[in-house]
Design an enzyme around this catalytic site. Structure first.
Site, PDB file in Angstrom:
ATOM      1  N   VAL A 119       0.872  -1.177   0.000  1.00  0.00           N
ATOM      2  CA  VAL A 119       0.000   0.000   0.000  1.00  0.00           C
ATOM      3  C   VAL A 119       0.908   1.226   0.000  1.00  0.00           C
ATOM      4  CG1 VAL A 119      -1.725   1.300   1.291  1.00  0.00           C
ATOM      5  CG2 VAL A 119      -1.859  -1.195   1.204  1.00  0.00           C
ATOM      6  N   GLU A 120       0.944   1.959  -1.104  1.00  0.00           N
ATOM      7  CA  GLU A 120       1.871   3.085  -1.225  1.00  0.00           C
ATOM      8  C   GLU A 120       1.123   4.413  -1.323  1.00  0.00           C
ATOM      9  OE1 GLU A 120       4.875   2.291  -4.207  1.00  0.00           O
ATOM     10  OE2 GLU A 120       4.741   0.127  -3.847  1.00  0.00           O
ATOM     11  N   GLN A 121      -0.051   4.459  -0.724  1.00  0.00           N
ATOM     12  CA  GLN A 121      -0.890   5.642  -0.820  1.00  0.00           C
ATOM     13  C   GLN A 121      -0.495   6.691   0.212  1.00  0.00           C
ATOM     14  OE1 GLN A 121      -4.929   3.847  -0.574  1.00  0.00           O
ATOM     15  NE2 GLN A 121      -3.900   2.084  -1.460  1.00  0.00           N
TER      16      GLN A 121
END
Length: 359
Positions: A120-122
Site C-alpha cells: 500500500v503506497e498511498q
C-alpha cells in the site's frame, strides 16, 4: 509414506483445492524460518526458472498466479506470497477490512501460498482515519494469516525513509511490531526533489544507509527490516548538460515536490548493460552518491543521463545489512536481468545476484 501422501491428497481435495504439483508435499506451506531473507519480487513470465534458487527465500508474486512457480519454489524451500493492495478509504470500515482479509487468506489457501506482501503506497496523513485503518489492517491480516496458515509470513512495504516520504505518514513502529517483516523500498529516492531539478542516483548510498538509522532510531527491530535494492535505473532526457556533467531535467511535480524522477523513465538492468558500452561517456562513477551513471545521445541527437545500481553500489548497501543485523535483502524485481545464455550476460547476472550477499 504412501498412506501419508494419500491422506494429504484427501485432505486437500476435501477443502476443494486440488494440488497442481507432481508431489502433494509441494503443496504444503513452507514454515521453516531462514536466518537470512532474500526477498524477490516477481512480476510474471518464466524468467524465475533462472533465479539463483540457492539464495531465494521468499517470492512475492506481482504477476498472474503461476502454479509451476509455486511448486518449484516449494521444492527449494522458498515461500511464495500474495500481493495485497487495497484503497485505504475502503478499509476504514471494519466490515470491509475483515472481508478483504478473509478474501486474501482464502485465496492464499486455494493457491497453496505462504503468506502475503501488503503493498500500500498511498499518501496518508498522520492521525487520519486511513492512518489508523492501515495500522489495523496490518495487525489483523497478520493475526488471521498466522491463525489460518500456521507459519505463514506477512510483510509490509515501506518507503526508503520513515520521514513521511511521498506523504506516506504511516505508523511505522506499530506496523513493524504487528507483521513479520518490513520490506524497505530503498529506491525511487528522487520521487520528491526539493532542490535543483537535476538527474541524480536512484538510491544514493549515503542517503540509503542513513535512512536505516532513522528506522532503527524509532526502535524498529533490525530483524524486521529487509533492504530492497533496485535492479533498474532511470533514463533522464537532459534539458541541458553542464560542463561538469550535471543534467537538468524537466519539472514534474509529485506529492508536494516541484520535481521528481517521473521526469525520467525506468530502465531495467539488462537494457542498461546493453546501452552503457556504446554510450558517449561509458560508465562513470559519482563518488559522493556512490553510484554509476552514463550519458548517451538518442537517435535525434538529444543527450540523456542514466543513473542505476550495479554490483559496486549494491555491495556497499549489502554490507550494512550484515553490519546492522538486518533480516535480509531483496530487489525490485527479479525478472529484469538478462538470463540469456550469452556469456557476458551470464556473468553480469551472476554478479548482481552475488552482490546481494556483499563483497
Amino acid at each position: 509414506m504412501l498412506f501419508v501422501l494419500v491422506l494429504s491428497a484427501i485432505c486437500l481435495a476435501s477443502q476443494g483445492h486440488v494440488c497442481p504439483c507432481e508431489s502433494q508435499d509441494l503443496c504444503h506451506q513452507i514454515r521453516e524460518e531462514r536466518d537470512f531473507e532474500v526477498f524477490v519480487f516477481d512480476v510474471g513470465g518464466k524468467t524465475w526458472k533462472s533465479y539463483n534458487w540457492s539464495m531465494v527465500t521468499t517470492v512475492a508474486t506481482f504477476g498472474k498466479y503461476d502454479a509451476e512457480l509455486m511448486c518449484y519454489a516449494h521444492s527449494k524451500g522458498a515461500r511464495v506470497v500474495l500481493k495485497g493492495d487495497v484503497p485505504l478509504s475502503y478499509i476504514v470500515d471494519q466490515d470491509n477490512r475483515t472481508a478483504w482479509i478473509t478474501e486474501k487468506v482464502n485465496l492464499a489457501k486455494s493457491q497453496f501460498m505462504d503468506g502475503i506482501n501488503i503493498d500500500v503506497e498511498q499518501a496518508v496523513e498522520e492521525g487520519s482515519p486511513q492512518y489508523h485503518a492501515l495500522t489495523a489492517l496490518v495487525k489483523e491480516t497478520t493475526e488471521v494469516f498466522h491463525r489460518e496458515i500456521p507459519g505463514s509470513q506477512v510483510s509490509f512495504d515501506v518507503a526508503w525513509s520513515p520521514k513521511c516520504i511521498d506523504k506516506r505518514c504511516y505508523n511505522y513502529v506499530a506496523i513493524a511490531e504487528s507483521c513479520d517483516l518490513l520490506f524497505v523500498m530503498s529506491y525511487d529516492e528522487q520521487s520528491q526533489i526539493m532542490g535543483d531539478c537535476i538527474a541524480m542516483a536512484n538510491a544514493p548510498v549515503p542517503q540509503t544507509l542513513n535512512a536505516y538509522s532513522q528506522y532503527l532510531d524509532l526502535k524498529v527491530d533490525p530483524r524486521k527490516l529487509v533492504m530492497g535494492v533496485p535492479w533498474y535505473g532511470y533514463d533522464y532526457p537532459c534539458l541541458n548538460l553542464s560542463g561538469e556533467g550535471v543534467c537538468s531535467i524537466a519539472k514534474v511535480p509529485f506529492r508536494g515536490a516541484p520535481c521528481s524522477d517521473a521526469a525520467g523513465k525506468q530502465k531495467p538492468y539488462n537494457w542498461i548493460m546493453k546501452q552503457v558500452n556504446g554510450s558517449m561517456s561509458g560508465r562513470l562513477w559519482d563518488t559522493q552518491q556512490q553510484a554509476p551513471y552514463f550519458n548517451y545521445k538518442d537517435q535525434k541527437g538529444h543527450i540523456h543521463q542514466v543513473w542505476y545500481d550495479d554490483p559496486d553500489s549494491i555491495c556497499a548497501k549489502a554490507g550494512l545489512v550484515k553490519s546492522k543485523g538486518l533480516r535480509g535483502i531483496g530487489m525490485w524485481n527479479g525478472n529484469i536481468l538478462d538470463y540469456s545464455d550469452e556469456p557476458v550476460a551470464q556473468q553480469q547476472t551472476a554478479m548482481m545476484w552475488n552482490a546481494l550477499l556483499g563483497c
